[in-house]
Design an enzyme around this catalytic site. Structure first.
Site, PDB file in Angstrom:
ATOM      1  CG  ASN A  39      15.111 -56.433  10.258  1.00 19.14           C
ATOM      2  OD1 ASN A  39      16.295 -56.583   9.620  1.00 19.14           O
ATOM      3  ND2 ASN A  39      14.468 -55.495  10.241  1.00 19.14           N
ATOM      4  CD1 TRP A  40      19.879 -60.578  12.677  1.00 18.49           C
ATOM      5  CD2 TRP A  40      21.536 -61.161  11.759  1.00 18.49           C
ATOM      6  NE1 TRP A  40      20.046 -61.882  13.079  1.00 18.49           N
ATOM      7  CE2 TRP A  40      20.935 -62.273  12.515  1.00 18.49           C
ATOM      8  CE3 TRP A  40      22.677 -61.357  10.855  1.00 18.49           C
ATOM      9  CZ2 TRP A  40      21.796 -63.615  12.301  1.00 18.49           C
ATOM     10  CZ3 TRP A  40      23.285 -62.725  10.859  1.00 18.49           C
ATOM     11  CH2 TRP A  40      22.915 -63.704  11.740  1.00 18.49           C
ATOM     12  CE  LYS A  41      15.439 -53.097  12.759  1.00 20.55           C
ATOM     13  NZ  LYS A  41      14.594 -51.959  13.500  1.00 20.55           N
ATOM     14  CG  HIS A  66      11.664 -52.257   8.379  1.00 16.85           C
ATOM     15  ND1 HIS A  66      12.000 -51.184   9.375  1.00 16.85           N
ATOM     16  CD2 HIS A  66      11.666 -53.249   9.294  1.00 16.85           C
ATOM     17  CE1 HIS A  66      12.158 -51.372  10.353  1.00 16.85           C
ATOM     18  NE2 HIS A  66      11.850 -52.723  10.635  1.00 16.85           N
ATOM     19  CD  GLU A 112      14.620 -49.461  10.776  1.00 15.03           C
ATOM     20  OE1 GLU A 112      15.237 -50.410  10.216  1.00 15.03           O
ATOM     21  OE2 GLU A 112      14.394 -49.458  12.214  1.00 15.03           O
ATOM     22  CD  GLU A 168       8.716 -54.613  12.230  1.00 18.78           C
ATOM     23  OE1 GLU A 168       9.226 -55.347  12.950  1.00 18.78           O
ATOM     24  OE2 GLU A 168       9.408 -53.887  11.521  1.00 18.78           O
ATOM     25  N   GLY A 171      12.676 -50.262  18.158  1.00 14.12           N
ATOM     26  CA  GLY A 171      14.097 -49.601  18.801  1.00 14.12           C
ATOM     27  C   GLY A 171      13.983 -48.545  20.032  1.00 14.12           C
ATOM     28  CB  SER A 188      10.581 -52.869  22.071  1.00 14.62           C
ATOM     29  OG  SER A 188      11.148 -51.411  21.582  1.00 14.62           O
ATOM     30  N   GLY A 236      14.311 -56.968  15.933  1.00 18.56           N
ATOM     31  CA  GLY A 236      15.615 -56.212  15.798  1.00 18.56           C
ATOM     32  C   GLY A 236      16.619 -56.527  16.681  1.00 18.56           C
ATOM     33  N   GLY A 237      16.717 -55.635  17.697  1.00 18.04           N
ATOM     34  CA  GLY A 237      17.934 -55.523  18.625  1.00 18.04           C
ATOM     35  C   GLY A 237      18.060 -56.803  19.309  1.00 18.04           C
TER      36      GLY A 237
HETATM   37  P1  13P Z   1      13.466 -53.771  17.482  1.00 20.46           P
HETATM   38  O1  13P Z   1      13.188 -55.120  17.888  1.00 20.46           O
HETATM   39  O2  13P Z   1      14.969 -53.439  17.583  1.00 20.46           O
HETATM   40  O3  13P Z   1      12.619 -52.553  18.304  1.00 20.46           O
HETATM   41  O4  13P Z   1      13.240 -53.582  15.916  1.00 20.46           O
HETATM   42  C1  13P Z   1      12.125 -54.227  15.533  1.00 20.46           C
HETATM   43  C2  13P Z   1      12.042 -54.244  14.148  1.00 20.46           C
HETATM   44  O5  13P Z   1      12.200 -53.088  13.206  1.00 20.46           O
HETATM   45  C3  13P Z   1      12.252 -55.140  13.345  1.00 20.46           C
HETATM   46  O6  13P Z   1      12.112 -55.172  11.984  1.00 20.46           O
END
Ligand code: 13P
Length: 255
Positions: free
Chosen positions: A9-11, A97, A99, A169, A175, A215, A236-237
């Site tokens: 997920n590149w956000k 999600h 967010e 999640e 994050g 994470s 994510g990251g």
């Molecule tokens: P991180 O891997 O950066 O913690 O993000 C997880 C995430 O929200 C994937 O959708």
């Protein structure tokens, strides 16, 4: 046996050239890994979907949107439809999600409308659920996740479940660098599988894919992804760098 899914997920990261570059690196890296029982997915921003799909077509890598609206078309400034995602080459869409829930005030009811539309349109919907730190500290995590799943899947019939993936999640792990322990995550995944068995049946609960996100990285992925009920990751990251994303793919492929 459930096929593992490794999803990036590149956000709201990476310009179009950066996204094209990263997808080229992933595509090239994957050529050296003989993918066994695993699928790879990338979810770039909307503007990068089409150019990324041009790069990854025929590579086996799939793509997904990070959100969508439930209407077909019309006066919904800033929104995007299921058909538009499909026309850009997507097979998946991330919905609910944390967010989106927190920053954009998305309710379970809205998310449910999106899940129904996505699935009816032939997209596989990755429904995200998870508790906040406060909810976990007060022991409410199971109750919260159960409600999110029941409401998120309302109206989804058993025959449509094959187009649903659930991503657990925990919000406190996203994050933050503080992942859930393999036991914590696996316990929740088993709990989720039981909810699916109660709502549908045992076969569906055995078959549904449940991803872990929060994470997840190239260091902790082996311990998390080798758990009995963890069927992959929503990353994510660590999905923004080809080295770490490819390492996670390779590790998962060798499990
Ligand atoms: P991180 O891997 O950066 O913690 O993000 C997880 C995430 O929200 C994937 O959708």
């Amino acid at each position: 046996m459930r096929k593992k899914l490794i999803a990036g997920n590149w956000k709201m990261n990476l310009t179009i050239p950066q996204s094209v570059n990263l997808s080229e690196q992933i595509k090239n890296g994957i050529k050296d890994i003989k993918l066994n029982n695993i699928e790879v997915l990338v979810c770039p921003t909307y503007v990068s979907l089409y150019p990324v799909n041009e790069v990854i077509k025929d590579s086996g890598i799939k793509s997904g949107g990070q959100n969508m609206y439930f209407e077909n078309e019309g006066a919904y400034t800033g929104e995007i439809s299921a058909e538009m995602l499909k026309s850009a080459g997507c097979e998946f869409v991330i919905l609910g999600h944390s967010e989106r829930r927190k920053i954009f005030n998305e309710s379970d009811e809205l998310i449910n409308k999106k899940v129904i539309k996505a699935v009816d349109s032939g997209l596989t919907s990755i429904l995200c659920v998870g508790e906040t730190l406060e909810e976990r500290e007060s022991g409410k995590q199971n109750e919260i996740v159960k409600t999110q799943i029941e409401k998120g899947l309302s109206g989804i019939t058993v025959d449509k479940l094959k187009n649903i993936v659930i991503a657990y999640e925990p919000v406190w792990a996203i994050g933050t660098g503080k992942n859930a322990t393999p036991d914590e995550a696996n316990d929740m995944h088993k709990f989720i599988r039981n909810i699916i068995a109660d709502l549908y049946d045992k076969k569906s609960s055995d078959e549904i894919k449940i991803l872990y996100g929060g994470s997840l990285n190239d260091k902790n992925c082996k311990d998390l992804l080798s758990q009995s009920d963890i069927d992959g990751g929503l990353i994510g990251g660590a999905s923004l760098k080809s080295e770490s994303f490819l390492k996670i793919i390779e590790t998962s492929n060798n499990l």
